[in-house]
Scaffold this motif. Structure first.
Motif, PDB file in Angstrom:
ATOM      1  N   GLU A   1      41.529  31.927  35.235  1.00 11.68           N
ATOM      2  CA  GLU A   1      41.480  32.236  33.807  1.00 11.68           C
ATOM      3  C   GLU A   1      40.580  33.428  33.503  1.00 11.68           C
ATOM      4  N   LYS A   2      39.443  33.527  34.147  1.00  8.40           N
ATOM      5  CA  LYS A   2      38.410  34.493  33.753  1.00  8.40           C
ATOM      6  C   LYS A   2      38.437  35.808  34.543  1.00  8.40           C
ATOM      7  N   ALA A   3      38.893  35.767  35.797  1.00  8.83           N
ATOM      8  CA  ALA A   3      38.823  36.975  36.623  1.00  8.83           C
ATOM      9  C   ALA A   3      39.916  37.957  36.177  1.00  8.83           C
ATOM     10  N   PRO A   4      39.585  39.240  36.122  1.00  8.61           N
ATOM     11  CA  PRO A   4      40.607  40.242  35.787  1.00  8.61           C
ATOM     12  C   PRO A   4      41.654  40.330  36.897  1.00  8.61           C
ATOM     13  N   GLU A   5      42.853  40.716  36.556  1.00 12.52           N
ATOM     14  CA  GLU A   5      43.980  40.755  37.495  1.00 12.52           C
ATOM     15  C   GLU A   5      43.700  41.616  38.713  1.00 12.52           C
TER      16      GLU A   5
ATOM     17  N   VAL B   1      40.902  42.233  40.241  1.00 14.78           N
ATOM     18  CA  VAL B   1      39.932  41.531  41.098  1.00 14.78           C
ATOM     19  C   VAL B   1      40.636  40.383  41.813  1.00 14.78           C
ATOM     20  N   ARG B   2      41.510  39.667  41.102  1.00  9.91           N
ATOM     21  CA  ARG B   2      42.239  38.563  41.739  1.00  9.91           C
ATOM     22  C   ARG B   2      43.147  39.081  42.834  1.00  9.91           C
TER      23      ARG B   2
END
Length: 165
Positions: free
Chosen positions: A124-128, A130-131
């Motif tokens: 939910e919280k990590a930017p795309e 970074v994921r």
């Protein structure tokens, strides 16, 4: 001269008188020897010391025998008590095993729940970007385990050698 004792008959003839004299001499000799023995303090002390030594040795043997028997009894009692404690400990361990297993299961469940929650939170919280980078790194790590293990081992050896100097 003294008179013969009233309870002994007088001698009837010279031969009988000689026998009585010889008997009296013999008895007198034994009496003198007994009196001489009683006045020999050194000999009496040695006899008494020998008697005491024999008594002490006998008493020591008795005490040793009693101590050995008591030690055997105490050893048996200790072995029996140890066996009882061992049985009791085994019973307690057996009783505790389900409790420990239950607690471990609950902790594992809680850990899985927290990990899943952390994963959801990460999603939910990590930017795309970074994921995506994290996913690529995880895949590369899984695919190259042997290479990473070799590199880690080389690094540890290098640090160990450097430290020895």
């Amino acid at each position: 001269m003294t008179q013969p004792p009233h309870d002994e008959p007088t001698a009837a003839g010279p031969e009988e008188l000689r026998e009585q004299v010889e008997q009296t001499r013999h008895e007198l000799g034994e009496t003198v020897e007994a009196l001489a023995a009683k006045t020999d303090v050194k000999a009496r002390a040695q006899e008494k010391a020998a008697d005491v030594k024999e008594q002490a040795a006998a008493k020591a043997a008795d005490v040793k025998e009693q101590a050995t028997a008591k030690a055997a009894d105490v050893k048996e009692q200790a072995a029996a008590k140890a066996a009882q404690l061992k049985d009791k400990a085994g019973g307690l361990a057996h009783q505790a095993q389900p409790l420990i297993k239950d607690k471990a299961t609950r902790v594992a469940d809680q850990t899985r729940d927290k990990a899943a929650q952390a994963g959801r939170l990460w999603q939910e919280k990590a930017p795309e970007p970074v994921r995506q980078t994290t996913a690529r790194t995880a895949r590369w790590t899984r695919d190259n385990r042997a290479l990473l293990l070799a590199g880690g081992t080389a690094l540890v050896l290098w640090l160990a050698c450097r430290r020895k100097r």
